[in-house]
Design a protein around this motif. Structure first.
Motif, PDB file in Angstrom:
ATOM      1  N   ALA A 175       0.865  -1.189   0.000  1.00 36.17           N
ATOM      2  CA  ALA A 175       0.000   0.000   0.000  1.00 36.17           C
ATOM      3  C   ALA A 175       0.893   1.228   0.000  1.00 36.17           C
ATOM      4  N   GLY A 176       0.597   2.168  -0.882  1.00 32.23           N
ATOM      5  CA  GLY A 176       1.366   3.412  -0.931  1.00 32.23           C
ATOM      6  C   GLY A 176       2.849   3.185  -1.163  1.00 32.23           C
ATOM      7  N   GLY A 177       3.207   2.136  -1.921  1.00 31.13           N
ATOM      8  CA  GLY A 177       4.605   1.847  -2.198  1.00 31.13           C
ATOM      9  C   GLY A 177       5.343   1.147  -1.072  1.00 31.13           C
ATOM     10  N   VAL A 178       4.643   0.792   0.008  1.00 31.61           N
ATOM     11  CA  VAL A 178       5.254   0.120   1.158  1.00 31.61           C
ATOM     12  C   VAL A 178       4.753  -1.324   1.191  1.00 31.61           C
ATOM     13  N   ALA A 179       5.675  -2.278   1.404  1.00 31.59           N
ATOM     14  CA  ALA A 179       5.317  -3.691   1.496  1.00 31.59           C
ATOM     15  C   ALA A 179       5.393  -4.141   2.953  1.00 31.59           C
ATOM     16  N   ALA A 180       4.496  -5.070   3.315  1.00 33.19           N
ATOM     17  CA  ALA A 180       4.500  -5.621   4.682  1.00 33.19           C
ATOM     18  C   ALA A 180       3.976  -7.045   4.651  1.00 33.19           C
ATOM     19  N   ALA A 181       4.429  -7.836   5.611  1.00 35.30           N
ATOM     20  CA  ALA A 181       3.929  -9.193   5.832  1.00 35.30           C
ATOM     21  C   ALA A 181       3.151  -9.188   7.137  1.00 35.30           C
ATOM     22  N   MET A 182       2.609 -10.341   7.526  1.00 36.96           N
ATOM     23  CA  MET A 182       1.882 -10.440   8.794  1.00 36.96           C
ATOM     24  C   MET A 182       2.729  -9.841   9.912  1.00 36.96           C
ATOM     25  N   GLY A 183       2.094  -9.038  10.762  1.00 34.17           N
ATOM     26  CA  GLY A 183       2.790  -8.381  11.851  1.00 34.17           C
ATOM     27  C   GLY A 183       3.380  -7.042  11.473  1.00 34.17           C
ATOM     28  N   GLY A 184       3.438  -6.744  10.170  1.00 34.57           N
ATOM     29  CA  GLY A 184       4.005  -5.487   9.692  1.00 34.57           C
ATOM     30  C   GLY A 184       2.970  -4.380   9.645  1.00 34.57           C
ATOM     31  N   THR A 185       3.414  -3.207   9.204  1.00 39.14           N
ATOM     32  CA  THR A 185       2.550  -2.024   9.168  1.00 39.14           C
ATOM     33  C   THR A 185       2.603  -1.384   7.797  1.00 39.14           C
ATOM     34  N   LEU A 186       1.436  -0.983   7.302  1.00 39.59           N
ATOM     35  CA  LEU A 186       1.280  -0.261   6.044  1.00 39.59           C
ATOM     36  C   LEU A 186       0.693   1.108   6.322  1.00 39.59           C
ATOM     37  N   PRO A 187       0.901   2.061   5.402  1.00 39.05           N
ATOM     38  CA  PRO A 187       0.253   3.362   5.583  1.00 39.05           C
ATOM     39  C   PRO A 187      -1.260   3.238   5.350  1.00 39.05           C
ATOM     40  N   ALA A 188      -2.037   3.852   6.186  1.00 43.78           N
ATOM     41  CA  ALA A 188      -3.496   3.851   6.029  1.00 43.78           C
ATOM     42  C   ALA A 188      -3.867   4.851   4.947  1.00 43.78           C
TER      43      ALA A 188
ATOM     44  N   ALA B 277      -2.513 -10.284  11.828  1.00 42.32           N
ATOM     45  CA  ALA B 277      -2.890  -9.085  11.071  1.00 42.32           C
ATOM     46  C   ALA B 277      -1.689  -8.374  10.469  1.00 42.32           C
ATOM     47  N   ILE B 278      -1.982  -7.605   9.425  1.00 44.19           N
ATOM     48  CA  ILE B 278      -1.108  -6.555   8.917  1.00 44.19           C
ATOM     49  C   ILE B 278      -1.787  -5.267   9.357  1.00 44.19           C
ATOM     50  N   TYR B 279      -1.044  -4.391   9.997  1.00 48.77           N
ATOM     51  CA  TYR B 279      -1.631  -3.198  10.607  1.00 48.77           C
ATOM     52  C   TYR B 279      -1.551  -2.005   9.679  1.00 48.77           C
ATOM     53  N   LEU B 280      -2.511  -1.102   9.809  1.00 49.51           N
ATOM     54  CA  LEU B 280      -2.554   0.138   9.040  1.00 49.51           C
ATOM     55  C   LEU B 280      -2.354   1.291  10.012  1.00 49.51           C
ATOM     56  N   SER B 281      -1.504   2.226   9.640  1.00 43.81           N
ATOM     57  CA  SER B 281      -1.196   3.322  10.544  1.00 43.81           C
ATOM     58  C   SER B 281      -0.972   4.593   9.737  1.00 43.81           C
ATOM     59  N   GLY B 282      -1.234   5.729  10.366  1.00 43.38           N
ATOM     60  CA  GLY B 282      -0.996   7.004   9.713  1.00 43.38           C
ATOM     61  C   GLY B 282      -2.286   7.729   9.413  1.00 43.38           C
ATOM     62  N   LYS B 283      -2.169   8.728   8.576  1.00 41.14           N
ATOM     63  CA  LYS B 283      -3.314   9.575   8.242  1.00 41.14           C
ATOM     64  C   LYS B 283      -4.327   8.805   7.398  1.00 41.14           C
ATOM     65  N   LEU B 284      -5.571   8.878   7.801  1.00 39.43           N
ATOM     66  CA  LEU B 284      -6.655   8.249   7.049  1.00 39.43           C
ATOM     67  C   LEU B 284      -7.219   9.236   6.050  1.00 39.43           C
TER      68      LEU B 284
END
Length: 168
Positions: free
Chosen positions: A74-87, A153-160
């Motif tokens: 998401a948004g050019g960022v990759a993550a696996a389980m336990g990781g965080t992506l930009p919301a 889960a993969i978590y989402l964080s940041g500005k919505l």
């Protein structure tokens, strides 16, 4: 041995007798118990602990040797389980269910089920809109409504980008 036979139960040589009756496995999966898997960089104690601490774990409900990998971008960022992506960005979610061909992958978010797809091979890919989930995305792999694999889960964080209107 004689006491167990009189009650119509097989003799297990004392195995399983320490478990309370309510926790003993019954039915066709009684010989198997749930197992967890993890993704890490090394097959060592340190590598296993690193994978667990990072949240790259899943549960194989029947202990049948199945594996689950969940990756997202998401948004050019990759993550696996336990990781965080930009919301606030669309998410491309890839699920690999090794040993689960024909089962259904169900990505879920904090708002409920997001989609579902049958595994024709071992892979399924989902393109989820930015508003699909606000805080996390996880996946389960099911067959006939029963879970086979449960992923972290993969978590989402940041500005919505989607705002909730203020109450008046």
């Amino acid at each position: 041995m004689a006491r167990a036979a009189k009650r119509g139960r097989p003799d297990h040589g004392g195995r399983g007798q320490r478990q309370p009756r309510s926790r003993r496995a019954r039915g066709p999966v009684a010989a198997r118990t749930p197992h967890h898997g993890r993704r890490g960089d090394a097959l060592s104690t340190a590598g296993i602990l690193e994978g667990v601490r990072a949240g790259r774990v899943y549960i194989d409900v029947a202990g049948a040797g199945r594996q689950l990998e969940l990756d997202a971008v998401a948004g050019g960022v990759a993550a696996a389980m336990g990781g965080t992506l930009p919301a606030g960005a669309p998410v491309r979610l890839s699920a690999r269910g090794a040993g689960a061909v024909g089962a259904t992958v169900r990505p879920r978010g904090d708002g409920g089920e997001l989609a579902h797809r049958v595994l024709a091979g071992e892979m399924a890919t989902f393109d989820l809109p930015a508003a699909a989930a606000r805080r996390w995305i996880a996946a389960t792999v099911e067959r006939d409504g029963a879970p086979l694999l449960i992923g972290n889960a993969i978590y989402l964080s940041g500005k919505l980008t989607r705002r909730v209107p203020a109450r008046r």
